[in-house]
Design an enzyme around this catalytic site. Sequence first.
Site, PDB file in Angstrom:
ATOM      1  N   GLU A 194      67.836  -5.770 -28.617  1.00  0.00           N
ATOM      2  CA  GLU A 194      67.791  -6.919 -27.703  1.00  0.00           C
ATOM      3  C   GLU A 194      68.214  -6.454 -26.315  1.00  0.00           C
ATOM      4  OE1 GLU A 194      70.916 -10.512 -26.694  1.00  0.00           O
ATOM      5  OE2 GLU A 194      70.648  -9.973 -28.787  1.00  0.00           O
ATOM      6  N   LYS A 226      72.974 -17.296 -34.439  1.00  0.00           N
ATOM      7  CA  LYS A 226      73.905 -16.291 -33.914  1.00  0.00           C
ATOM      8  C   LYS A 226      75.311 -16.893 -33.902  1.00  0.00           C
ATOM      9  CE  LYS A 226      74.758 -14.295 -29.297  1.00  0.00           C
ATOM     10  NZ  LYS A 226      74.090 -13.921 -28.048  1.00  0.00           N
TER      11      LYS A 226
END
Length: 199
Positions: A41, A131
């Site tokens: 990411e 998350k």
Amino acid sequence: MTDFATLLHGKPLLAILRNVPIERAVSLAEAVWDSGLGAVEVPIQNPQAVECLRAVAAAAAARGAVVGAGTVVTVEQVAVAADAGAVFTVAPGLDLDVVAASAAAGLPHLPGVATPSEVHHAVKAGCTWLKAFPAGSLGAGWLREVRGPFPDVRFVATGGISAHNARDFLDAGAKALGVGGAVTREGGLAELLTVLSAA
């Protein structure tokens, strides 16, 4: 649209390359992909970071790997992420407009949650991978307990994770670990991969 179950299958590491020079970011991403243990990411908080995402995405495309865009907090950033080559988006919190925009763009979205209410609203919005952020502050116990009423949710524990506590969060039920600082510091990635490869 590919989902996180596919993107992170067999990959317990989501390496977060924040504020890393482009060449180093590509090098770190390639090391993560080579390990077979992780996805990558690149947070896009500024124009330089978008260029970094674009470079890492080009490297990913050349080898059949993927990269996502992090810190996507506006609908406009979803479009920027897609244009730069991201195949998923990640956010520190839960914004239903961003969830919807990501879905419309064909990008699975990983929203940040820190309370049972946020988990509930994220699930209602169609997100099954969430998350847990900031995981280091929430603790592995939080993850273990919140999974009770939400057994079908898959959590990526993010924030404050390192080789020293990675096992605690995996044992608590995290499907993957979002790791930034411990990956980008010298020697940190190798240390973390050693722990994860023994998992």
